[in-house]
Design a protein around this motif. Structure first.
Motif, PDB file in Angstrom:
ATOM      1  N   TRP A   1      -7.738   5.693   3.358  1.00 30.30           N
ATOM      2  CA  TRP A   1      -8.366   4.997   4.493  1.00 30.30           C
ATOM      3  C   TRP A   1      -8.583   5.979   5.645  1.00 30.30           C
ATOM      4  CZ3 TRP A   1     -10.162   0.095   6.043  1.00 30.30           C
ATOM      5  CH2 TRP A   1     -10.400  -0.013   7.425  1.00 30.30           C
ATOM      6  N   ASP A   2      -7.531   6.737   5.980  1.00 32.45           N
ATOM      7  CA  ASP A   2      -7.621   7.648   7.124  1.00 32.45           C
ATOM      8  C   ASP A   2      -8.717   8.705   6.926  1.00 32.45           C
ATOM      9  OD1 ASP A   2      -5.570   6.250   8.342  1.00 32.45           O
ATOM     10  OD2 ASP A   2      -4.011   7.687   7.803  1.00 32.45           O
ATOM     11  N   THR A   3      -8.830   9.199   5.698  1.00 37.18           N
ATOM     12  CA  THR A   3      -9.864  10.201   5.396  1.00 37.18           C
ATOM     13  C   THR A   3     -11.259   9.603   5.599  1.00 37.18           C
ATOM     14  OG1 THR A   3      -8.441  11.211   3.741  1.00 37.18           O
ATOM     15  CG2 THR A   3     -10.794  11.701   3.562  1.00 37.18           C
ATOM     16  N   LEU A   4     -11.461   8.414   5.026  1.00 36.70           N
ATOM     17  CA  LEU A   4     -12.760   7.740   5.157  1.00 36.70           C
ATOM     18  C   LEU A   4     -13.036   7.399   6.615  1.00 36.70           C
ATOM     19  CD1 LEU A   4     -12.408   5.335   2.101  1.00 36.70           C
ATOM     20  CD2 LEU A   4     -14.193   7.077   2.348  1.00 36.70           C
ATOM     21  N   PHE A   5     -12.013   6.921   7.301  1.00 34.66           N
ATOM     22  CA  PHE A   5     -12.185   6.520   8.702  1.00 34.66           C
ATOM     23  C   PHE A   5     -12.595   7.723   9.555  1.00 34.66           C
ATOM     24  CE2 PHE A   5     -11.195   5.712  13.049  1.00 34.66           C
ATOM     25  CZ  PHE A   5     -11.513   4.383  13.242  1.00 34.66           C
ATOM     26  N   ALA A   6     -11.879   8.823   9.397  1.00 31.39           N
ATOM     27  CA  ALA A   6     -12.144  10.003  10.231  1.00 31.39           C
ATOM     28  C   ALA A   6     -13.570  10.498  10.031  1.00 31.39           C
ATOM     29  CB  ALA A   6     -11.146  11.105   9.890  1.00 31.39           C
ATOM     30  N   ARG A   7     -14.012  10.493   8.771  1.00 30.68           N
ATOM     31  CA  ARG A   7     -15.346  10.989   8.456  1.00 30.68           C
ATOM     32  C   ARG A   7     -16.424  10.111   9.097  1.00 30.68           C
ATOM     33  NH1 ARG A   7     -17.288  11.970   2.244  1.00 30.68           N
ATOM     34  NH2 ARG A   7     -17.268   9.713   2.221  1.00 30.68           N
TER      35      ARG A   7
ATOM     36  N   VAL B   1     -12.624  -2.478  20.177  1.00 28.35           N
ATOM     37  CA  VAL B   1     -11.815  -3.624  20.638  1.00 28.35           C
ATOM     38  C   VAL B   1     -10.858  -4.124  19.556  1.00 28.35           C
ATOM     39  CG1 VAL B   1     -13.416  -4.427  22.426  1.00 28.35           C
ATOM     40  CG2 VAL B   1     -13.597  -5.392  20.128  1.00 28.35           C
ATOM     41  N   LEU B   2     -11.203  -3.883  18.297  1.00 24.17           N
ATOM     42  CA  LEU B   2     -10.290  -4.311  17.224  1.00 24.17           C
ATOM     43  C   LEU B   2      -9.236  -3.248  16.909  1.00 24.17           C
ATOM     44  CD1 LEU B   2     -12.878  -6.034  14.856  1.00 24.17           C
ATOM     45  CD2 LEU B   2     -11.196  -7.154  16.332  1.00 24.17           C
ATOM     46  N   LYS B   3      -9.313  -2.146  17.618  1.00 25.82           N
ATOM     47  CA  LYS B   3      -8.345  -1.037  17.482  1.00 25.82           C
ATOM     48  C   LYS B   3      -8.248  -0.559  16.020  1.00 25.82           C
ATOM     49  CE  LYS B   3      -5.755  -2.407  21.585  1.00 25.82           C
ATOM     50  NZ  LYS B   3      -6.950  -2.104  22.394  1.00 25.82           N
ATOM     51  N   LEU B   4      -9.414  -0.424  15.413  1.00 31.35           N
ATOM     52  CA  LEU B   4      -9.420   0.001  14.013  1.00 31.35           C
ATOM     53  C   LEU B   4      -9.087   1.480  13.834  1.00 31.35           C
ATOM     54  CD1 LEU B   4     -12.309  -2.195  12.646  1.00 31.35           C
ATOM     55  CD2 LEU B   4      -9.979  -2.158  11.793  1.00 31.35           C
ATOM     56  N   SER B   5      -8.986   2.207  14.942  1.00 35.30           N
ATOM     57  CA  SER B   5      -8.644   3.630  14.806  1.00 35.30           C
ATOM     58  C   SER B   5      -7.151   3.838  14.564  1.00 35.30           C
ATOM     59  CB  SER B   5      -9.083   4.397  16.055  1.00 35.30           C
ATOM     60  OG  SER B   5      -8.424   3.870  17.184  1.00 35.30           O
ATOM     61  N   LYS B   6      -6.377   2.776  14.667  1.00 35.29           N
ATOM     62  CA  LYS B   6      -4.953   2.885  14.339  1.00 35.29           C
ATOM     63  C   LYS B   6      -4.822   3.390  12.895  1.00 35.29           C
ATOM     64  CE  LYS B   6      -0.941  -0.144  13.953  1.00 35.29           C
ATOM     65  NZ  LYS B   6      -0.447  -1.528  14.095  1.00 35.29           N
ATOM     66  N   PRO B   7      -3.990   4.427  12.642  1.00 40.21           N
ATOM     67  CA  PRO B   7      -3.941   4.988  11.289  1.00 40.21           C
ATOM     68  C   PRO B   7      -3.526   3.970  10.218  1.00 40.21           C
ATOM     69  CG  PRO B   7      -2.807   6.419  12.845  1.00 40.21           C
ATOM     70  CD  PRO B   7      -3.126   5.150  13.581  1.00 40.21           C
ATOM     71  N   GLY B   8      -4.032   4.175   9.028  1.00 37.65           N
ATOM     72  CA  GLY B   8      -3.657   3.353   7.879  1.00 37.65           C
ATOM     73  C   GLY B   8      -4.561   2.141   7.689  1.00 37.65           C
ATOM     74  N   ILE B   9      -4.462   1.560   6.504  1.00 38.93           N
ATOM     75  CA  ILE B   9      -5.224   0.347   6.175  1.00 38.93           C
ATOM     76  C   ILE B   9      -4.791  -0.760   7.136  1.00 38.93           C
ATOM     77  CG2 ILE B   9      -5.604  -1.419   4.392  1.00 38.93           C
ATOM     78  CD1 ILE B   9      -4.919   0.836   2.304  1.00 38.93           C
ATOM     79  N   PRO B  10      -5.734  -1.425   7.782  1.00 38.45           N
ATOM     80  CA  PRO B  10      -5.347  -2.459   8.746  1.00 38.45           C
ATOM     81  C   PRO B  10      -4.607  -3.632   8.104  1.00 38.45           C
ATOM     82  CG  PRO B  10      -7.645  -1.825   9.029  1.00 38.45           C
ATOM     83  CD  PRO B  10      -7.186  -1.207   7.749  1.00 38.45           C
ATOM     84  N   ASP B  11      -3.688  -4.191   8.881  1.00 36.83           N
ATOM     85  CA  ASP B  11      -2.971  -5.390   8.478  1.00 36.83           C
ATOM     86  C   ASP B  11      -3.861  -6.582   8.865  1.00 36.83           C
ATOM     87  OD1 ASP B  11      -1.349  -7.653   8.499  1.00 36.83           O
ATOM     88  OD2 ASP B  11       0.440  -6.521   9.069  1.00 36.83           O
ATOM     89  N   PHE B  12      -4.253  -7.388   7.873  1.00 39.51           N
ATOM     90  CA  PHE B  12      -5.221  -8.470   8.136  1.00 39.51           C
ATOM     91  C   PHE B  12      -4.691  -9.481   9.160  1.00 39.51           C
ATOM     92  CE2 PHE B  12      -7.581  -8.239   3.755  1.00 39.51           C
ATOM     93  CZ  PHE B  12      -7.932  -6.931   4.031  1.00 39.51           C
ATOM     94  N   ALA B  13      -3.375  -9.693   9.170  1.00 35.75           N
ATOM     95  CA  ALA B  13      -2.811 -10.678  10.113  1.00 35.75           C
ATOM     96  C   ALA B  13      -3.030 -10.209  11.552  1.00 35.75           C
ATOM     97  CB  ALA B  13      -1.327 -10.878   9.827  1.00 35.75           C
TER      98      ALA B  13
ATOM     99  N   TYR C   1       0.841  -1.211   0.000  1.00 35.89           N
ATOM    100  CA  TYR C   1       0.000   0.000   0.000  1.00 35.89           C
ATOM    101  C   TYR C   1       0.872   1.257   0.000  1.00 35.89           C
ATOM    102  CZ  TYR C   1      -3.860  -3.133   1.328  1.00 35.89           C
ATOM    103  OH  TYR C   1      -4.786  -4.135   1.359  1.00 35.89           O
ATOM    104  N   THR C   2       0.459   2.233  -0.782  1.00 33.83           N
ATOM    105  CA  THR C   2       1.215   3.491  -0.865  1.00 33.83           C
ATOM    106  C   THR C   2       0.746   4.437   0.250  1.00 33.83           C
ATOM    107  OG1 THR C   2      -0.439   4.545  -2.277  1.00 33.83           O
ATOM    108  CG2 THR C   2       1.283   3.251  -3.393  1.00 33.83           C
ATOM    109  N   PRO C   3       1.552   5.446   0.562  1.00 33.60           N
ATOM    110  CA  PRO C   3       1.100   6.441   1.555  1.00 33.60           C
ATOM    111  C   PRO C   3      -0.238   7.070   1.161  1.00 33.60           C
ATOM    112  CG  PRO C   3       3.430   6.759   1.038  1.00 33.60           C
ATOM    113  CD  PRO C   3       2.914   5.710   0.081  1.00 33.60           C
ATOM    114  N   GLU C   4      -0.473   7.255  -0.124  1.00 30.14           N
ATOM    115  CA  GLU C   4      -1.742   7.839  -0.582  1.00 30.14           C
ATOM    116  C   GLU C   4      -2.910   6.901  -0.259  1.00 30.14           C
ATOM    117  OE1 GLU C   4       1.034   7.675  -2.555  1.00 30.14           O
ATOM    118  OE2 GLU C   4       1.492   9.816  -2.325  1.00 30.14           O
ATOM    119  N   GLU C   5      -2.667   5.596  -0.424  1.00 30.28           N
ATOM    120  CA  GLU C   5      -3.747   4.643  -0.134  1.00 30.28           C
ATOM    121  C   GLU C   5      -4.065   4.613   1.369  1.00 30.28           C
ATOM    122  OE1 GLU C   5      -3.552   1.429  -3.748  1.00 30.28           O
ATOM    123  OE2 GLU C   5      -1.957   1.294  -2.240  1.00 30.28           O
ATOM    124  N   HIS C   6      -3.043   4.644   2.179  1.00 28.22           N
ATOM    125  CA  HIS C   6      -3.290   4.724   3.630  1.00 28.22           C
ATOM    126  C   HIS C   6      -4.029   6.013   3.985  1.00 28.22           C
ATOM    127  CE1 HIS C   6      -1.274   1.089   4.831  1.00 28.22           C
ATOM    128  NE2 HIS C   6      -0.130   1.440   4.277  1.00 28.22           N
ATOM    129  N   ALA C   7      -3.677   7.087   3.287  1.00 30.32           N
ATOM    130  CA  ALA C   7      -4.320   8.379   3.556  1.00 30.32           C
ATOM    131  C   ALA C   7      -5.807   8.340   3.172  1.00 30.32           C
ATOM    132  CB  ALA C   7      -3.598   9.502   2.809  1.00 30.32           C
TER     133      ALA C   7
END
Ligand SMILES: [Fe+2]
Length: 290
Positions: free
Chosen positions: A36-42, A61-73, A28-34
């Motif tokens: 995710w972050d934009t969509l998440f924040a909204r 509980v899944l700590k999905l607020s951690k920045p960036g696209i989540p690592d599935f593992a 994932y590129t920094p733009e792709e993580h960004a």
């Protein structure tokens, strides 16, 4: 969302026989993580007071607020401890039997690509934001987690019984676009709503759609819209009740009963419905007129 049947009978190049691919988080590129972050924040700002308690708890509980696209593992580790589910990556839509088999075995298949920045509000194929932000928090809820596994088993049976269209409506009107009556009021839990900025408001606030108490047989006879906001939402009382109905219903005779009957159209309110809100259908009609 997953509603199409595919003609391919083998997994694509680079995928395993069960169609899974490595998520390859490092690509994932920094733009792709960004994105995710934009969509998440909204959505994170919009959903308190709108999303069901179970959904909001899952997000936490899944700590999905951690920045960036989540690592599935990492996500699967947390989820496995809570409800025995995992998240596995697929290149896009997969055949129905593959989809149901994963689900029956508590593997949630998620698209590993993310939408482009100019597609924040609409895209046709489910991306990682829809699949992970929309679906995965609910999988941290033990009752909903059991419901989805039961649905996967039911899907495999429905394929044999020629009733895929009927069963997929149950998925659509619960997993994707479900509402729940909570003590504080109506709440959203369907992934298609919680991952959409505009439908998160429309589904609860707009006078246009019908909001009707969930009825398994009625739902399985009802058409749905894939191209715009729903014209009818179905409201469950509790996830316990949804799970109980799903495991206790004998689907084969139910399919026999409804397979020959005409479908119920998306805007219809029937005399036997328990109506929570009778919609004006203004939104859908104004679109047609426009
Ligand atoms: Fe979905």
């Amino acid at each position: 969302m997953q509603s199409q049947t595919h003609v391919l009978d083998h997994s694509p190049k680079g995928a395993a026989p069960d169609w899974t691919v490595p998520q390859d988080w490092a690509h994932y590129t920094p733009e792709e993580h960004a994105t995710w972050d934009t969509l998440f924040a909204r959505q994170a700002k919009l959903l308190p007071g709108r999303a069901s308690e179970a959904y909001l708890r899952g997000l936490d509980v899944l700590k999905l607020s951690k920045p960036g696209i989540p690592d599935f593992a990492e996500l699967s580790d947390r989820l496995m401890k809570l409800t025995g589910w995992q998240v596995v990556a697929v290149p896009g839509l997969v055949p129905d039997d593959v989809f149901f088999d994963h689900m029956a075995n508590r593997r949630f298949v998620a698209g590993n690509f993310i939408r482009r920045p100019d597609q924040l509000d609409y895209l046709e194929e489910p991306d990682v934001f829809h699949d992970v932000f929309g679906h995965v928090p609910m999988l941290a809820d033990p009752v909903f987690a059991d419901y989805l596994a039961a649905y996967g088993r039911g899907g495999l049976r429905a394929l044999d019984l020629g009733a895929l269209k009927q069963l997929s409506r149950l998925y659509w009107y619960t997993v994707e676009f479900g509402l729940i009556q909570e003590p504080e009021g109506l709440r959203i839990y369907g992934s298609g709503i919680v991952s959409s900025f505009s439908e998160s408001k429309f589904a609860l606030d707009d006078p246009s759609p019908n909001r009707i108490a969930f009825d398994m047989k009625r739902v399985m006879q009802t058409d749905y819209r894939i191209d715009d906001f729903q014209q009818t939402y179905f409201v469950i009382d509790s996830f316990d009740d949804l799970l109980r109905q799903t495991v206790e219903t004998d689907f084969a005779p139910l399919y026999d009963e409804i397979l020959g009957k005409p479908d119920i159209t998306v805007e219809t309110v029937l005399p036997g419905d328990t109506v929570i809100t009778r919609g004006t259908q203004y939104y859908a009609r104004s679109k047609l007129a426009g």
